[in-house]
Design an enzyme around this catalytic site. Structure first.
Site, PDB file in Angstrom:
ATOM      1  N   GLU A 395       0.871  -1.187   0.000  1.00  0.00           N
ATOM      2  CA  GLU A 395       0.000   0.000   0.000  1.00  0.00           C
ATOM      3  C   GLU A 395       0.900   1.226   0.000  1.00  0.00           C
ATOM      4  O   GLU A 395       1.725   1.390   0.904  1.00  0.00           O
ATOM      5  CB  GLU A 395      -0.853   0.031   1.283  1.00  0.00           C
TER       6      GLU A 395
HETATM    7 ZN    ZN Z   1      -6.654  -0.757  -2.725  1.00  0.00          ZN
END
Ligand code: ZN
Length: 426
Positions: A395
């Site tokens: 992320e």
């Molecule tokens: Zn995502």
């Protein structure tokens, strides 16, 4: 990310402590690997989505807004007073992660200066710092003095206000600095100029866009890698990290050349092309979060990729040794699998993350290994539990500086190649 975020938002202090206690107890009870537990299943059959009407909005006083471009999101425009125009941005359907993507054009008959009030119909929070462009291609952050968010008790302010200067020349405003699918196509075309890169069409999206995987490498498919990004349409920073990662693997460096002789890497840079083209906040046009469909495979995008991987393994007798899925959120986080469970190359992922992070002065990576031993509905879980590929979800922060993103992608690839090139599989 969604669950963490919502629990942060909704949880009062006493229940937060309770959750922490439950978490500690559950960690203890799953510390011993006792085989795969029951698969968690989430309903992923089609849900209706609201199709955004493509149109030009007359905001009065000779000012016009439009969503007539690929990747746009703009649902309503309403003038509130002489100097304030509200734009309403709505999701494709609900419930949904409250991370609104927006993108639109503005022009006016005479030069004007006014404020835009971003409104998300009470469903979302203003997440993306606005970017502007004069040609629809090169976007830059707007001047920070021209954007403000009212202070609220909430962690995320619901609204944002942006000062713009409009004129006869079109001004583009968007949530990130690329819009639509064409930049992805261009990037793929560039890669395809190399003789060790080829394209495989593995299916079609619901709106008929080709679902494309690039093959990188000249090896025999005995040890393979899989990389995907943009399951969630607005998550450009994840895509940028993926781009930097792949670009390192296609270089003329001795390490990359050796890597490509030993391994084939398959990459699907845009898992959800329909969602991107329609300016969706999160889902595909089936109205589903694709990263919850890696058990049921009800959606064409997840179905095509899992079929492709399973066919590859069946045809070649090879295996996937590494997989990565790139996303975006508020900060840089690595979600990894339970370190006590062994895939095709135990310890690979933590090693790659730690070695690559060490090269960035002062950077301590945020690594969150899954504590459980159950297969779940995400790609990361599918790669690990079905293919035993050592896998991670990276992320990338929405506002992580682009140079840092490029560095992280590059270093991850370099350290991965060093380790994989040394590995003797026989
Ligand atoms: Zn995502």
């Amino acid at each position: 990310m969604k669950l963490l975020y919502l629990s942060y938002m909704n949880t009062s202090k006493p229940s937060y402590i309770l959750i922490a206690l439950v978490f500690l107890i559950s960690c203890k009870s799953t510390a011993q690997w006792e085989g795969q537990g029951p698969i968690q299943i989430i309903e992923t059959t089609d849900k209706p989505v609201t199709i955004q009407t493509k149109q030009t909005f007359d905001a009065g006083e000779g000012v016009y807004f439009s969503n007539e471009l690929e990747g746009a999101r703009l649902n309503e425009v309403q003038r509130l007073n002489d100097t304030l125009i509200q734009v309403t941005i709505l999701p494709e359907n609900q419930p949904i992660n409250p991370s609104p993507w927006y993108g639109f054009k503005i022009w006016s008959e005479q030069p004007q200066e006014f404020w835009i009030q971003f409104s998300y119909g009470g469903i979302g929070f203003h997440r993306y710092f606005p970017k502007s462009s004069l040609d629809g291609i090169d976007f830059v952050n707007v001047d920070s003095a021209d954007f403000f968010q009212p202070k609220t008790e909430e962690r995320r302010p619901e609204m944002g206000f942006l000062k713009v200067k409009s004129s006869k020349d079109t001004l583009w405003i968007a949530a990130q600095d690329r819009i639509g699918t064409s930049h992805v196509q261009q990037w793929k075309e560039e890669l395809l100029k190399k003789d060790f890169v080829s394209k495989i069409t593995i299916g079609k999206s619901k709106e008929g866009r080709p679902l494309e995987v690039l093959k990188i490498g000249e090896a025999d498919d005995q040890e393979m890698l899989m990389v995907i990004s943009m399951q969630h349409p607005p998550e450009l920073t994840g895509f940028l990290a993926m781009e930097a990662f792949i670009e390192e693997l296609v270089k003329d460096s001795p390490e990359a050349k050796k890597f490509r002789k030993k391994y084939n890497l398959y990459v699907m840079p845009q898992m959800n092309p329909d969602g991107v083209a329609n300016g969706h906040w999160r889902h595909n046009v089936g109205g589903i979060d694709l990263n919850r469909d890696w058990v049921n495979f009800n959606q064409p995008e997840t179905k095509a990729l899992s079929d492709f991987m399973e066919k590859k393994v069946a045809e070649t007798g090879g295996k996937f040794v590494f997989a990565a899925d790139f996303h975006s959120t508020w900060e840089d986080i690595f979600y990894t699998n339970n370190e006590e469970l062994e895939g095709n190359f135990p310890g690979l992922i933590p090693k790659v993350i730690k070695r690559s992070s060490k090269r960035i002065p002062g950077y301590v990576p945020n690594i969150r290994p899954n504590e459980g031993n159950q297969r779940s509905v995400t790609s990361n879980s599918y790669f690990f539990f079905v293919h035993q590929a050592e896998s991670m979800t990276f992320e990338v922060g929405d506002n992580t500086p682009r140079e840092i993103i490029a560095m992280k992608g590059q270093f991850l690839a370099e350290e991965l190649m060093k380790i994989l090139n040394k590995k003797n599989w026989k």
